[in-house]
Scaffold this motif. Sequence first.
Motif, PDB file in Angstrom:
ATOM      1  N   UNK A 250       0.904  -1.259  -0.093  1.00 54.04           N
ATOM      2  CA  UNK A 250      -0.002  -0.093  -0.162  1.00 54.04           C
ATOM      3  C   UNK A 250       0.927   1.391  -0.099  1.00 54.04           C
ATOM      4  N   UNK A 251       1.896   1.344   0.787  1.00 54.70           N
ATOM      5  CA  UNK A 251       3.000   2.573   0.695  1.00 54.70           C
ATOM      6  C   UNK A 251       3.541   2.605  -0.518  1.00 54.70           C
ATOM      7  N   UNK A 252       3.835   1.471  -1.076  1.00 52.52           N
ATOM      8  CA  UNK A 252       4.420   1.609  -2.588  1.00 52.52           C
ATOM      9  C   UNK A 252       3.426   2.087  -3.872  1.00 52.52           C
ATOM     10  N   UNK A 253       2.204   1.704  -3.460  1.00 53.13           N
ATOM     11  CA  UNK A 253       1.255   2.254  -4.424  1.00 53.13           C
ATOM     12  C   UNK A 253       0.338   3.468  -4.046  1.00 53.13           C
ATOM     13  N   UNK A 256      -4.280   2.178   0.547  1.00 57.98           N
ATOM     14  CA  UNK A 256      -4.732   2.093   1.943  1.00 57.98           C
ATOM     15  C   UNK A 256      -4.919   0.811   2.344  1.00 57.98           C
ATOM     16  N   UNK A 257      -5.055   0.286   3.764  1.00 56.79           N
ATOM     17  CA  UNK A 257      -5.502  -0.895   4.115  1.00 56.79           C
ATOM     18  C   UNK A 257      -6.594  -0.730   5.382  1.00 56.79           C
ATOM     19  N   UNK A 258      -7.539  -1.370   5.453  1.00 57.74           N
ATOM     20  CA  UNK A 258      -8.562  -1.394   6.372  1.00 57.74           C
ATOM     21  C   UNK A 258      -8.172  -2.418   7.471  1.00 57.74           C
ATOM     22  N   UNK A 314      -6.963  -1.611   0.216  1.00 53.94           N
ATOM     23  CA  UNK A 314      -7.608  -0.866  -0.978  1.00 53.94           C
ATOM     24  C   UNK A 314      -8.944  -0.316  -0.464  1.00 53.94           C
ATOM     25  N   UNK A 315      -9.386  -0.158   0.719  1.00 57.30           N
ATOM     26  CA  UNK A 315     -10.546   0.453   1.309  1.00 57.30           C
ATOM     27  C   UNK A 315     -10.250   1.730   2.059  1.00 57.30           C
ATOM     28  N   UNK A 316     -10.978   2.690   1.909  1.00 63.35           N
ATOM     29  CA  UNK A 316     -10.875   3.831   2.967  1.00 63.35           C
ATOM     30  C   UNK A 316     -11.832   3.728   4.011  1.00 63.35           C
ATOM     31  N   UNK A 317     -11.875   4.908   4.784  1.00 64.91           N
ATOM     32  CA  UNK A 317     -12.561   4.855   6.088  1.00 64.91           C
ATOM     33  C   UNK A 317     -14.165   4.477   5.919  1.00 64.91           C
ATOM     34  N   UNK A 352      -9.794   0.874  11.961  1.00 63.29           N
ATOM     35  CA  UNK A 352      -8.694   1.989  11.589  1.00 63.29           C
ATOM     36  C   UNK A 352      -8.452   1.794  10.147  1.00 63.29           C
ATOM     37  N   UNK A 353      -7.904   2.834   9.515  1.00 61.24           N
ATOM     38  CA  UNK A 353      -7.557   2.649   8.157  1.00 61.24           C
ATOM     39  C   UNK A 353      -5.768   3.163   7.819  1.00 61.24           C
ATOM     40  N   UNK A 354      -5.080   2.431   7.497  1.00 57.46           N
ATOM     41  CA  UNK A 354      -3.554   2.700   7.132  1.00 57.46           C
ATOM     42  C   UNK A 354      -3.664   3.716   5.755  1.00 57.46           C
ATOM     43  N   UNK A 355      -2.828   4.467   6.076  1.00 54.56           N
ATOM     44  CA  UNK A 355      -2.766   5.353   4.639  1.00 54.56           C
ATOM     45  C   UNK A 355      -1.527   6.346   5.057  1.00 54.56           C
TER      46      UNK A 355
END
Length: 400
Positions: A250-253, A256-258, A314-317, A352-355
């Motif tokens: 996710x960081x490379x592209x 995001x990660x839920x 690939x999902x947002x909040x 939570x969401x990683x972004x």
Amino acid sequence: MPVQVETLSLLNAVQALALAIMLWVGTHGDGGRGLLAIRLRAGALGLEAAGYALLAMQAFIPPAGLLMGGNALNLLAQMMVVVSIRLLVGKPLRLVAAGAIALIGWGGVAWLGIVHPDYRLRVLWGSVAIIGNVLLNIDALRGGCRDSGTRARCVLLWVYLLALALVLWRNGALWLGVNPPDQIATPSPVNVFYILLSGMQPLFASIGFLLLYNEILRRELHDLARVDPLTGVANRRAIGEASDRMLDEARAWRGSVGVLLVDADYFKEVNDRFGHDGGDKVLQSLVGCIQRILRADDIVGRVGGEEFLVLSPGVDAVGVAVLAERIRATVANSALRIDDQDVHLTVSIGTAVAGPGHWDMTALRRRADAALYAAKRAGRNRVMAAVQDDDPLPATTQPA
């Protein structure tokens, strides 16, 4: 001093028999497909040893008996090798095809050896049967050289490609060579070279087979060490590895990660009412409900007694809140029957969401955990989302 066919055959018989004994005695287990494959391979080596022994004792055996018996043993051994390799790598056994090749090959060799004798045609017919079996092995092993995680499969594949080349060379020498031999036992460079190399092939194939068996066994142990034995989903170690991999991608592209923490409500009451066996069944049912909702790329793992972590790339909040609500509603509307009684379970979920700026899984877990406990304090059977400043806010709620 010239090398005798009988001498080479006797050495090959001793070597094949020794390999068969070592494979049979040197491996043990609980009777899984790997052990069964080893046993079949050892049995095939025993038959090959018997075939070479017949050739070594040709002076004491009628030609028809040598022809029929030797080829029967060889073709049966090849059929067992096909089944053992395909069993080991988890491919369809092709038992009918291997059996048909053995039967048709043996019938043709008998016809061209006794009814209508023709040595070169007989060798050609038998070679077609050998090639058929080798191709079945190659089909089971193909792709091994492209997969860096299975070098042993590539080694075994090359052994059978070389065996195929040896068969083709022998037929070329018989049909195109000067003064070709008229029998396998006839002293000649072609026969000596063929018997020498064909006798070495079981050794190389057995080494490759053992390497592949060891490789598959290590892979299975690796997988078992990463699976929760009760629910069959990823354990804490595996879900940690998956989270690191997802976050890196996710960081490379710039994705995001839920992250969802799912905890069963009032689970102690389930254990008190139905015992731990009943509680285990409820957890298994809970996992089934979660898995029905997830996409192919989503991962669920067990991180505590009745607590599960879901990762959804690939999902947002908004997307993670929708996913969490679907899981909550599905569990709440499902019932499991234990001891003739319906058990209704609910879950509380923190998300939570990683972004960008939030790639630390420890911090993400902490935020999701805070949201989960907020959901518990708010009455359970609800979803709460953690905001960036770690203060959990309700995403969706459902009365307990």
